[in-house]
Design a protein around this motif. Structure first.
Motif, short mmCIF file in Angstrom:
data_model
loop_
_atom_site.label_atom_id
_atom_site.label_comp_id
_atom_site.label_asym_id
_atom_site.label_seq_id
_atom_site.Cartn_x
_atom_site.Cartn_y
_atom_site.Cartn_z
N GLN A 108 -4.39 16.02 14.55
CA GLN A 108 -5.50 16.12 15.60
C GLN A 108 -6.76 15.40 15.02
O GLN A 108 -7.73 15.35 16.05
N ASP A 109 -7.15 15.29 13.68
CA ASP A 109 -8.37 14.90 13.24
C ASP A 109 -8.49 13.49 12.88
O ASP A 109 -9.27 13.08 12.25
N ALA A 110 -7.31 12.92 13.02
CA ALA A 110 -7.17 11.44 12.69
C ALA A 110 -8.14 10.48 13.33
O ALA A 110 -8.47 10.71 14.67
N GLY A 111 -8.59 9.61 12.68
CA GLY A 111 -9.39 8.57 13.22
C GLY A 111 -8.19 7.10 13.65
O GLY A 111 -7.45 7.12 12.73
N VAL A 112 -8.41 6.52 14.66
CA VAL A 112 -7.64 5.27 15.01
C VAL A 112 -8.49 4.23 15.20
O VAL A 112 -9.33 4.23 16.06
N ILE A 113 -7.98 3.00 14.38
CA ILE A 113 -8.71 1.79 14.50
C ILE A 113 -7.89 0.82 15.41
O ILE A 113 -6.55 0.47 14.88
N PHE A 114 -8.42 0.46 16.36
CA PHE A 114 -7.45 -0.65 17.10
C PHE A 114 -7.98 -1.99 16.91
O PHE A 114 -9.43 -2.20 17.01
N MET A 115 -7.21 -2.90 16.46
CA MET A 115 -7.48 -4.21 16.42
C MET A 115 -7.09 -5.13 17.50
O MET A 115 -6.22 -4.83 18.26
N HIS A 116 -8.17 -6.09 17.79
CA HIS A 116 -7.83 -6.86 19.18
C HIS A 116 -8.16 -8.38 18.71
O HIS A 116 -8.87 -8.72 18.05
N ARG A 117 -7.33 -9.15 19.52
CA ARG A 117 -7.40 -10.65 19.36
C ARG A 117 -6.97 -11.19 20.70
O ARG A 117 -6.06 -10.50 21.51
N ASP A 118 -7.22 -12.52 20.88
CA ASP A 118 -6.93 -13.28 21.85
C ASP A 118 -5.44 -13.33 22.17
O ASP A 118 -4.68 -13.63 21.08
N PRO A 119 -4.77 -12.52 23.23
CA PRO A 119 -3.10 -12.47 23.34
C PRO A 119 -2.39 -13.49 23.15
O PRO A 119 -1.06 -13.69 22.96
N SER A 160 -0.32 -11.71 32.13
CA SER A 160 0.20 -10.45 31.83
C SER A 160 -0.89 -9.54 30.99
O SER A 160 -0.92 -8.39 31.21
N PHE A 161 -1.86 -10.29 30.41
CA PHE A 161 -2.91 -9.32 29.72
C PHE A 161 -4.35 -9.65 30.32
O PHE A 161 -5.43 -9.72 29.84
N HIS A 162 -4.32 -9.88 31.66
CA HIS A 162 -5.52 -10.14 32.33
C HIS A 162 -6.35 -8.91 32.07
O HIS A 162 -7.57 -9.11 31.85
N ALA A 163 -5.97 -7.68 32.28
CA ALA A 163 -6.74 -6.55 32.08
C ALA A 163 -7.28 -6.36 30.83
O ALA A 163 -8.31 -6.07 30.51
N TYR A 164 -6.49 -6.78 29.81
CA TYR A 164 -6.80 -6.69 28.35
C TYR A 164 -7.98 -7.61 28.22
O TYR A 164 -8.82 -7.11 27.42
N MET A 165 -7.92 -8.94 28.78
CA MET A 165 -8.85 -9.75 28.55
C MET A 165 -10.31 -9.31 29.05
O MET A 165 -11.42 -9.60 28.38
N GLU A 166 -10.27 -8.64 30.33
CA GLU A 166 -11.48 -8.36 30.77
C GLU A 166 -11.84 -7.16 30.26
O GLU A 166 -13.11 -6.97 29.97
N ALA A 167 -11.20 -6.13 29.45
CA ALA A 167 -11.68 -5.13 28.89
C ALA A 167 -12.28 -5.71 27.33
O ALA A 167 -13.20 -5.01 27.13
N PHE A 168 -11.59 -6.28 26.57
CA PHE A 168 -12.11 -6.70 25.10
C PHE A 168 -12.69 -7.78 25.12
O PHE A 168 -12.97 -8.05 23.81
N PHE A 169 -12.52 -8.82 26.06
CA PHE A 169 -13.23 -10.17 25.70
C PHE A 169 -13.90 -10.50 27.18
O PHE A 169 -13.72 -11.52 27.62
N PRO A 170 -14.88 -9.43 27.41
CA PRO A 170 -15.78 -9.62 28.71
C PRO A 170 -16.88 -10.85 28.71
O PRO A 170 -17.18 -11.22 29.86
#
Length: 475
Positions: free
Chosen positions: A319-330, A453-463
């Motif tokens: 419950q107290d964990a921190g989460v690091i999300f890594m992102h890159r051009d799919p 397939s990653f259109h939403a991902y690109m809009e979210a993380f590479f705007p």
């Protein structure tokens, strides 16, 4: 001023979730089937026969096993019932906080049925059997240790950071950078393979006898499949003493993505079922056991891209964990991931039967689905609980990226930590173990397949910019 992924944290989850509605990368699994692209299914791409990983010893044992099977004397015969028996033994002694562990039995029985039905080299199937049996036996050994050893609530992990997101996004680099901070602790390969007894100190891990046993197992694998380790290391370096993702711990309870590209619909449904609380209760128990040897003064640092599929279970248990999300051009993620899958799993196929196009389609299906889960979880989670980091930001200035992570999760960043991380970067330049060049076209995909397939991902993380035009990955 350039916008960083960190700056997008408060708003990106909402935008991403909205963008996934009705797209091929949405939250619903049924909506994640990727387009077939320009590679017709009637013309699959295969690894050429002269690139097959089997040795003459493997072929000899394979033919011997095949011949003896006619006499019902096959020494390499696969035993599906053995996994059911071992899984039920674990179920009977599992820590009580895990609750109902029938899913462990279900997972192993589905996995074993998949392996049994596959037409794969008998030696490879035998190796799968031995290594997987050792995995579930290690879980049984750890469960017995937990029952026999009094552990106090104070030994539970106090602070845990999970590195996850899409694969091939710099997670291994970040994992190792946080590991050299002496206030943190990560899991090593050998202690996941042989978890008992827990190491008494950080220093003892350099001379632990389990290192030799784990290395011996790797040497046997190399004898049967020459060049396997070199090919695998070009995609992802691993050794008995290296810090490694906790994929092995998940696998000991029947959650294995190694055969994802060709698994049955039943096992695929099991893997994608996000209700995996029992899995994270087991991981918590495992860390508690390791803390009884020595505990980090700051944080446990764990890393596995498959956590993206089970984020709700993860946060319910930690419950107290921190989460690091890594992102890159799919387009680079998918190409690089396919190369890793080929390096690690092509030993399970006879020459001219490893279908690269199937690897491409199944990878697109899996990771576009994972993004839907990430978007959904971030939408419902306070921003202080997670941190988004772009691969390019990490590679441009790794130390600065780590410093931002520490600041976000309120972890002290000392001069000693900075110096240790700088030295790690000097000692481990990018490409130190070689590079596995891969293109989307090798796996029957096009850039358009991935971007759709990653259109939403690109809009979210590479705007702020279009993704790189190259579909080639060299990581």
């Amino acid at each position: 001023m350039q916008t960083t992924t960190e700056d997008l944290c408060p708003t990106v989850a909402t935008a991403a979730l909205a963008a996934t509605k009705g797209t091929s990368s949405g939250v619903s699994y049924a909506a994640t089937t990727p387009p077939k692209g320009n590679a017709p299914e009637a013309e699959p791409l295969f690894i050429p026969a002269d690139q097959g990983p089997l040795s003459w010893l493997s072929w000899g044992l394979d033919y011997l096993s095949w011949g003896l099977s006619w006499l019902h004397m096959d020494p390499l015969a696969f035993s599906k019932s053995r996994f059911s028996t071992l899984a039920r033994e674990f179920e009977s002694i599992a820590p009580p906080e895990m609750g109902d562990c029938s899913a462990v039995v279900d997972g192993w029985e589905l996995w074993a049925a998949d392996v049994e039905r596959r037409d794969m080299p008998r030696v490879a199937k035998f190796v799968w059997q031995i290594r997987s049996q050792l995995g579930v036996c290690s879980a049984i050994e750890a469960a017995k240790y937990l029952r026999a050893t009094p552990l106090t609530p104070e030994m539970r992990p106090r602070k845990v950071l999970f590195i996850t997101g899409l694969p091939r996004t710099g997670t291994t680099l970040l994992h190792n950078l946080l590991h050299v901070d002496l206030a943190n602790r990560c899991l090593h390969t050998f202690e996941m393979v042989s978890p008992v007894p827990p190491a008494p100190s950080r220093q003892s891990m350099q001379t632990d006898p389990r290192l030799t046993r784990t290395a011996s197992s790797s040497a046997t694998l190399e004898l049967l499949f020459p060049g396997f380790r070199e090919r695998a290391n070009r995609s992802h370096f691993s050794s008995p003493e290296s810090v490694e993702e906790e994929l092995f711990i998940l696998g000991t309870l029947g959650v294995s993505f190694s055969l994802w590209m060709d698994c049955s619909p039943e096992y695929k449904q099991f893997l994608l079922d996000e209700n995996k609380d029992y899995l994270y209760h087991w991981l918590c128990s495992f860390l508690t056991m390791e803390n009884s040897g020595w505990a980090p003064t700051e944080a446990w640092v764990l890393k596995c891209p498959f956590h993206s599929l089970y984020l709700n279970s993860l946060s319910r248990v930690f419950q107290d964990a921190g989460v690091i999300f890594m992102h890159r051009d799919p387009t680079q993620v998918i190409a690089s991931w396919c190369a890793l899958v080929e390096a690690y799993t092509s030993i399970n196929w006879y020459p001219n039967t490893f279908n690269r196009a199937k690897v491409g389609r199944s990878s697109l299906e899996l990771w576009s689905h994972a993004f839907g889960k990430i978007a959904e979880w971030q939408h419902n989670t306070p921003a202080e609980k997670y941190f988004n980091l772009n691969y390019q930001e990490l590679m441009a200035d790794p130390i600065a990226a780590v410093q931002r992570i520490y600041s976000h999760f309120r972890i002290p960043f000392t001069a000693e930590s900075r110096d240790a991380m700088k030295q790690y970067l000097v000692d481990n330049p990018q490409g130190k173990h070689g590079r596995a060049a891969a293109t989307l076209e090798m796996y029957g995909l096009t850039k358009q397949d991935v971007t759709e397939s990653f259109h939403a991902y690109m809009e979210a993380f590479f705007p702020d910019s279009s993704p790189p035009t190259s579909s080639t990955s060299k990581l």
